[in-house]
Scaffold this motif. Sequence first.
Motif, short mmCIF file in Angstrom:
data_model
loop_
_atom_site.label_atom_id
_atom_site.label_comp_id
_atom_site.label_asym_id
_atom_site.label_seq_id
_atom_site.Cartn_x
_atom_site.Cartn_y
_atom_site.Cartn_z
N GLY A 124 0.79 -1.23 0.00
CA GLY A 124 0.00 0.00 0.00
C GLY A 124 0.82 1.28 0.00
N GLN A 125 2.14 1.16 -0.19
CA GLN A 125 3.02 2.33 -0.16
C GLN A 125 3.51 2.69 -1.57
N VAL A 126 3.96 3.93 -1.72
CA VAL A 126 4.69 4.33 -2.93
C VAL A 126 6.13 3.87 -2.74
N VAL A 127 6.58 2.95 -3.55
CA VAL A 127 7.91 2.36 -3.40
C VAL A 127 8.80 2.81 -4.57
N ILE A 128 9.93 3.43 -4.22
CA ILE A 128 10.87 3.91 -5.23
C ILE A 128 12.13 3.05 -5.17
N VAL A 129 12.40 2.32 -6.23
CA VAL A 129 13.57 1.44 -6.30
C VAL A 129 14.71 2.19 -6.98
N VAL A 130 15.88 2.19 -6.33
CA VAL A 130 17.01 3.00 -6.81
C VAL A 130 18.26 2.13 -6.96
N ASP A 131 18.96 2.31 -8.06
CA ASP A 131 20.28 1.70 -8.25
C ASP A 131 21.20 2.74 -8.88
N ASP A 132 22.49 2.43 -9.00
CA ASP A 132 23.43 3.39 -9.58
C ASP A 132 23.45 3.33 -11.10
N GLY A 133 22.71 2.41 -11.68
CA GLY A 133 22.63 2.26 -13.12
C GLY A 133 22.18 0.86 -13.46
N ILE A 134 21.78 0.65 -14.69
CA ILE A 134 21.30 -0.66 -15.13
C ILE A 134 21.99 -1.00 -16.44
N ALA A 135 22.39 -2.26 -16.57
CA ALA A 135 22.97 -2.72 -17.84
C ALA A 135 21.94 -3.58 -18.57
N THR A 136 21.92 -4.89 -18.27
CA THR A 136 20.96 -5.77 -18.96
C THR A 136 19.57 -5.71 -18.36
N GLY A 137 19.48 -5.37 -17.07
CA GLY A 137 18.17 -5.29 -16.42
C GLY A 137 17.72 -6.57 -15.76
N ALA A 138 18.53 -7.63 -15.80
CA ALA A 138 18.11 -8.92 -15.24
C ALA A 138 17.85 -8.83 -13.73
N THR A 139 18.81 -8.26 -12.99
CA THR A 139 18.64 -8.17 -11.55
C THR A 139 17.52 -7.19 -11.19
N THR A 140 17.44 -6.10 -11.93
CA THR A 140 16.40 -5.11 -11.66
C THR A 140 15.02 -5.69 -11.89
N ARG A 141 14.86 -6.44 -12.96
CA ARG A 141 13.55 -7.04 -13.26
C ARG A 141 13.14 -8.00 -12.15
#
Length: 220
Positions: A124-141
Amino acid sequence: MDFQDRSDAGRKLANALSDYKGRSAVVLALPRGGVPVAAEVAAALDAPLDLILVRKIGVPTQPELAMGAVVDGTAPIVVRNEEVIELSGTTPDEFDAACARELAEIERRRQLYIGERPRAELTGQVVIVVDDGIATGATTRAALQAIRNRKPKELVLAVPVAPSDTITQLRKEVDALICLETPELFGAIGYFYHDFRQVSDQEVVAVLKRFPARRPAAIP
């Protein structure tokens, strides 16, 4: 746009996220590199800060090449990149062994970084996910899918830099996406930072000590 270091990137990202101030947002960092970036965002938005523990599963012969990712949780979420698995000739046993190694590293980090620290409430919260950058996006996904399972009110991804094609794919996973730079010629995340030294475990622990994972309870 080049960034002096992760703190500089975090301040610029926080400026782009200014509309989220006062909306009771929660900031989640991908350790280790995303933590100094997320700290600046959490400070600017006056938001709680927590971690999302996710690890890339690398091809055995090319550990930097992601064949999947795994996210911490009661039932860990595993995302597989079938194309990379097939092209690399990775067997099911090799994939499972690599996944187990990354789960062990996630557990080490959880004990070191979090320990008995309360975790952020995401439902129920606004969640902001932050990283220093993304390459392939596998971990982020993988991280985004795990967070979506917690039923946030709104899921936002915010990063300083990522390839345009990766951003196009990740837009499907979130309600809003902010990326300051989407170069056609990418290379590596570190190319966009003047100082991209590795973030230590000690730095992560120090940042978490400065920020609570939950907002203080309102006084009746």
